[in-house]
Design a protein around this motif. Structure first.
Motif, PDB file in Angstrom:
ATOM      1  N   SER A 221       0.700  -1.050   0.130  1.00 43.19           N
ATOM      2  CA  SER A 221      -0.022  -0.146  -0.036  1.00 43.19           C
ATOM      3  C   SER A 221       0.899   1.221   0.152  1.00 43.19           C
ATOM      4  CB  SER A 221      -1.039  -0.040   1.141  1.00 43.19           C
ATOM      5  OG  SER A 221      -0.181   0.069   2.424  1.00 43.19           O
ATOM      6  N   GLU A 222       1.901   1.375   0.981  1.00 43.96           N
ATOM      7  CA  GLU A 222       2.568   2.484   1.057  1.00 43.96           C
ATOM      8  C   GLU A 222       4.036   2.223   0.692  1.00 43.96           C
ATOM      9  OE1 GLU A 222       0.488   5.232   4.218  1.00 43.96           O
ATOM     10  OE2 GLU A 222       1.364   3.173   5.010  1.00 43.96           O
ATOM     11  N   GLY A 223       4.580   1.106   0.542  1.00 39.31           N
ATOM     12  CA  GLY A 223       5.862   0.705   0.439  1.00 39.31           C
ATOM     13  C   GLY A 223       6.871   0.875   1.622  1.00 39.31           C
ATOM     14  N   VAL A 224       7.997   0.727   1.691  1.00 40.32           N
ATOM     15  CA  VAL A 224       8.941   0.633   2.924  1.00 40.32           C
ATOM     16  C   VAL A 224       9.265   2.100   3.037  1.00 40.32           C
ATOM     17  CG1 VAL A 224       9.341  -1.782   2.934  1.00 40.32           C
ATOM     18  CG2 VAL A 224      10.874  -0.161   1.676  1.00 40.32           C
ATOM     19  N   VAL A 225       9.906   2.382   4.301  1.00 42.44           N
ATOM     20  CA  VAL A 225      10.445   3.506   4.701  1.00 42.44           C
ATOM     21  C   VAL A 225      11.803   3.580   4.063  1.00 42.44           C
ATOM     22  CG1 VAL A 225      11.231   5.139   6.609  1.00 42.44           C
ATOM     23  CG2 VAL A 225       9.024   3.701   6.896  1.00 42.44           C
ATOM     24  N   LYS A 226      12.301   4.708   3.361  1.00 48.75           N
ATOM     25  CA  LYS A 226      13.673   4.743   2.723  1.00 48.75           C
ATOM     26  C   LYS A 226      14.631   4.751   3.852  1.00 48.75           C
ATOM     27  CE  LYS A 226      12.369   7.741  -1.114  1.00 48.75           C
ATOM     28  NZ  LYS A 226      12.699   9.125  -1.635  1.00 48.75           N
ATOM     29  N   MET A 227      14.655   5.360   4.861  1.00 50.71           N
ATOM     30  CA  MET A 227      15.582   5.528   6.037  1.00 50.71           C
ATOM     31  C   MET A 227      14.764   5.125   7.181  1.00 50.71           C
ATOM     32  SD  MET A 227      18.484   5.683   4.491  1.00 50.71           S
ATOM     33  CE  MET A 227      19.411   6.402   6.181  1.00 50.71           C
ATOM     34  N   PRO A 228      14.546   3.945   7.757  1.00 53.83           N
ATOM     35  CA  PRO A 228      13.856   3.538   8.827  1.00 53.83           C
ATOM     36  C   PRO A 228      14.293   4.051  10.303  1.00 53.83           C
ATOM     37  CG  PRO A 228      14.003   1.564   7.359  1.00 53.83           C
ATOM     38  CD  PRO A 228      15.097   2.665   6.901  1.00 53.83           C
ATOM     39  N   LEU A 229      15.729   4.163  10.196  1.00 51.03           N
ATOM     40  CA  LEU A 229      16.208   4.783  11.114  1.00 51.03           C
ATOM     41  C   LEU A 229      16.048   6.299  11.672  1.00 51.03           C
ATOM     42  CD1 LEU A 229      19.991   3.164  11.391  1.00 51.03           C
ATOM     43  CD2 LEU A 229      17.703   2.324  12.347  1.00 51.03           C
ATOM     44  N   ALA A 230      16.061   6.942  10.462  1.00 53.64           N
ATOM     45  CA  ALA A 230      15.796   8.394  10.510  1.00 53.64           C
ATOM     46  C   ALA A 230      14.335   8.602  10.697  1.00 53.64           C
ATOM     47  CB  ALA A 230      16.129   9.217   8.961  1.00 53.64           C
ATOM     48  N   PHE A 231      13.612   7.969  10.164  1.00 47.00           N
ATOM     49  CA  PHE A 231      11.858   7.871  10.650  1.00 47.00           C
ATOM     50  C   PHE A 231      11.979   7.542  12.155  1.00 47.00           C
ATOM     51  CE2 PHE A 231       7.666   6.301  10.930  1.00 47.00           C
ATOM     52  CZ  PHE A 231       6.977   6.992  10.271  1.00 47.00           C
ATOM     53  N   LEU A 232      12.574   6.628  12.475  1.00 46.04           N
ATOM     54  CA  LEU A 232      12.519   6.192  13.886  1.00 46.04           C
ATOM     55  C   LEU A 232      12.915   7.191  14.770  1.00 46.04           C
ATOM     56  CD1 LEU A 232      11.769   3.473  15.753  1.00 46.04           C
ATOM     57  CD2 LEU A 232      14.246   3.201  15.559  1.00 46.04           C
ATOM     58  N   ALA A 233      13.901   7.908  14.643  1.00 49.47           N
ATOM     59  CA  ALA A 233      14.508   8.745  15.474  1.00 49.47           C
ATOM     60  C   ALA A 233      13.724   9.933  15.673  1.00 49.47           C
ATOM     61  CB  ALA A 233      15.935   9.336  14.923  1.00 49.47           C
ATOM     62  N   ARG A 234      12.992  10.484  14.403  1.00 47.82           N
ATOM     63  CA  ARG A 234      12.195  11.430  14.450  1.00 47.82           C
ATOM     64  C   ARG A 234      10.653  11.220  14.895  1.00 47.82           C
ATOM     65  NH1 ARG A 234      12.749  12.641   9.755  1.00 47.82           N
ATOM     66  NH2 ARG A 234      10.873  11.867   8.845  1.00 47.82           N
ATOM     67  N   ASN A 235      10.081  10.166  14.957  1.00 48.10           N
ATOM     68  CA  ASN A 235       8.745   9.713  15.274  1.00 48.10           C
ATOM     69  C   ASN A 235       8.521   9.177  16.622  1.00 48.10           C
ATOM     70  OD1 ASN A 235       7.179  11.316  12.979  1.00 48.10           O
ATOM     71  ND2 ASN A 235       8.708   9.923  12.065  1.00 48.10           N
ATOM     72  N   HIS A 236       9.599   8.320  16.826  1.00 45.33           N
ATOM     73  CA  HIS A 236       9.532   7.311  18.140  1.00 45.33           C
ATOM     74  C   HIS A 236      10.812   7.349  19.112  1.00 45.33           C
ATOM     75  CE1 HIS A 236       6.110   5.054  16.476  1.00 45.33           C
ATOM     76  NE2 HIS A 236       6.679   5.168  15.205  1.00 45.33           N
ATOM     77  N   TRP A 237      11.482   8.571  19.037  1.00 44.92           N
ATOM     78  CA  TRP A 237      12.519   8.546  19.826  1.00 44.92           C
ATOM     79  C   TRP A 237      12.121   8.299  21.213  1.00 44.92           C
ATOM     80  CZ3 TRP A 237      12.801  12.157  23.720  1.00 44.92           C
ATOM     81  CH2 TRP A 237      11.615  13.141  23.701  1.00 44.92           C
ATOM     82  N   ALA A 238      11.145   8.659  21.818  1.00 43.03           N
ATOM     83  CA  ALA A 238      10.826   8.641  23.443  1.00 43.03           C
ATOM     84  C   ALA A 238      10.471   7.071  23.481  1.00 43.03           C
ATOM     85  CB  ALA A 238       9.589   9.388  23.420  1.00 43.03           C
ATOM     86  N   ASP A 239       9.934   6.357  22.613  1.00 46.58           N
ATOM     87  CA  ASP A 239       9.501   5.016  22.771  1.00 46.58           C
ATOM     88  C   ASP A 239      10.851   4.233  22.700  1.00 46.58           C
ATOM     89  OD1 ASP A 239       7.039   5.116  23.142  1.00 46.58           O
ATOM     90  OD2 ASP A 239       6.570   5.350  21.033  1.00 46.58           O
ATOM     91  N   VAL A 240      11.666   4.731  21.884  1.00 51.11           N
ATOM     92  CA  VAL A 240      13.234   3.913  21.793  1.00 51.11           C
ATOM     93  C   VAL A 240      13.960   4.027  23.138  1.00 51.11           C
ATOM     94  CG1 VAL A 240      15.338   3.939  20.912  1.00 51.11           C
ATOM     95  CG2 VAL A 240      13.534   4.072  19.261  1.00 51.11           C
TER      96      VAL A 240
END
Length: 446
Positions: A221-240
């Motif tokens: 439907s949307e494809g995969v994230v180009k840079m999962p680590l960058a997406f993770l750092a920006r959107n899920h840093w508190a959960d990490v």
């Protein structure tokens, strides 16, 4: 809407593959822990200084944990781009190969200081493998599981880990009973050589498993994230950060499994190797039953209260367990070891696969779990080395180690108190804060 017939059995197949694969892989990982406590100080390090040799041997146990965050960066990235299944197969083969090579290593008497160098190198490969194992298996089972039973199905990854630790302990019981010269010359190698069977059996099991519907739907439907680590750092840093703090609870496992074993069999206490290995074996046997029970409870009342019981309870029970060892009373040590590790610690251990995985969306679930857990586990791995240092010159200050372990249980308690409860959120909505416009989605079209 009807469910395709071929998809009906996938949750069970995924859980079974996760259990068996984790059991086989962590058999490899934990036989190293037993050998580091009982064997390696004698054959890889300077025997003229037993205390330093033990300290260095336990430090090599922690080396794998230091390598795990690095492995998590790479394996998490590729797991969110190419899928969970491929990472599960790769990590199993790498673990089997690196463990087999440890069994082939020459000793210090044969090649001098090159021996511990080669040992550390193989241990690093073990750590890289373990970095992707649990995160990929957890993601696989969570994304295949029915929404109201995610805790139960994902717990199979951790009960598999306990199964692997049980197998490792049982493998070392007859080995530890060998005469000293046979044990140090060839006996210790046998459990490591068995890793070839581990790799073959694990590969056969995991290559037949289908990719998760959540990952395939995301890709289509949307494809995969180009840079999962960058997406993770920006959107899920508190959960990490929460996962990092929560993963420190693994310190209870490493100190129970490695330091307490070395302490109990030291001259200051004098318990036999075989008897203490049985404590670990029976505690892990009880954990095999306790983990799915705690996980099922979390499907009903939530992840947070169950994890909190395990984290706070472990801080208290480690005092009691280490005190029991210090008395030299074996029956008391056996009972309290089973309660501490088999029952109380299993509350946190059984629920964290679902608790952590539900913090992230499908896009970055494997990355988030892998990086967060492996940073926390790195601290847990070296907790054994720190414990050996603070236990004093003769390694008998158990109370200092108990306080140290309790302190490491505080961050997990804080993490769970600040986290959201997720057990009732639909799988497709996990990790999503607010919908984002299509222009903000960093994806590659399928």
């Amino acid at each position: 809407m009807s469910v395709p017939a071929e998809a009906v059995g996938q949750p069970k197949k995924a859980a079974t593959a996760a259990w068996i694969g984790s059991a086989l892989e962590y058999y490899d990982f934990f036989i190293y822990g037993s050998a580091a406590a009982l064997i390696f100080p004698e054959i890889f390090f300077d025997k003229s200084d037993p205390a330093t040799a033990t300290l260095l041997s336990l430090a090599t146990f922690g080396v794998a944990y230091a390598a795990r965050p690095i492995g998590a960066l790479f394996l998490g990235h590729f797991g969110d781009k190419v899928g969970r299944k491929k990472i599960m197969v790769f990590t199993l083969i790498l673990m089997g190969l690196s463990t087999f090579l440890i069994g082939c290593l020459p000793t210090r008497d044969q090649v001098g200081t090159l021996a511990p160098v080669l040992l550390v190198l193989c241990r690093v490969l073990q750590g890289i493998s373990a970095a992707g194992e649990q995160a990929s298996a957890n993601s696989m089972t969570l994304e295949h599981a029915p929404p109201n039973r995610r805790g139960f199905f994902t717990s199979f990854t951790l009960s598999g880990t306990q199964g692997g630790q049980l197998l490792a302990t049982l493998a070392f019981i007859p080995i530890a009973a060998l005469p000293e010269d046979q044990l140090l010359s060839w006996g210790w190698r046998i459990p490591f050589f068995l890793s070839i069977a581990v790799a073959v059996v694990g590969y056969v099991i995991r290559r037949k498993l289908e990719e998760t519907p959540a990952f395939e739907q995301q890709t289509a439907s949307e494809g995969v994230v180009k840079m999962p680590l960058a997406f993770l750092a920006r959107n899920h840093w508190a959960d990490v950060l929460r996962v990092v703090a929560g993963a420190l609870i693994a310190s209870v496992s490493t100190i129970f499994t490695v330091w307490a074993l070395a302490y109990a069999t030291s001259d200051s206490v004098g318990m036999s190797r075989s008897s203490m290995l049985w404590v670990g074996a029976l505690a892990n046997l009880v954990a095999l039953g306790a983990i799915p029970v705690w996980a099922t409870l979390s499907d009903r009342i939530g992840r947070r209260p169950v994890f909190l019981i395990g984290a706070a309870g472990s801080a208290v029970m480690m005092f009691v367990y280490l005190w029991a060892i210090s008395t030299g009373n074996y029956p008391l040590t056996l009972v309290l070891g089973i309660v501490t590790f088999g029952v109380v610690y299993s509350a946190a251990n059984g629920v964290w696969p679902s608790f952590y995985g539900e913090m992230f969306s499908t896009r970055v679930r494997l990355s988030g779990m892998a990086i967060g857990t492996q940073i926390g586990f790195a601290v847990a791995g070296f907790a054994v080395t720190f414990a050996a240092q603070i236990a004093g010159p003769d390694g008998s200050d158990w109370s200092a180690v108990a306080f140290f372990t309790a302190a490491l249980c505080v961050p997990p308690v804080i993490a769970v108190l600040t986290a959201r409860e997720t057990h009732s959120i639909p799988t497709e909505q996990l990790g999503e804060r607010t919908p984002k416009p299509a222009a903000e989605r960093e994806t590659v079209t399928a």
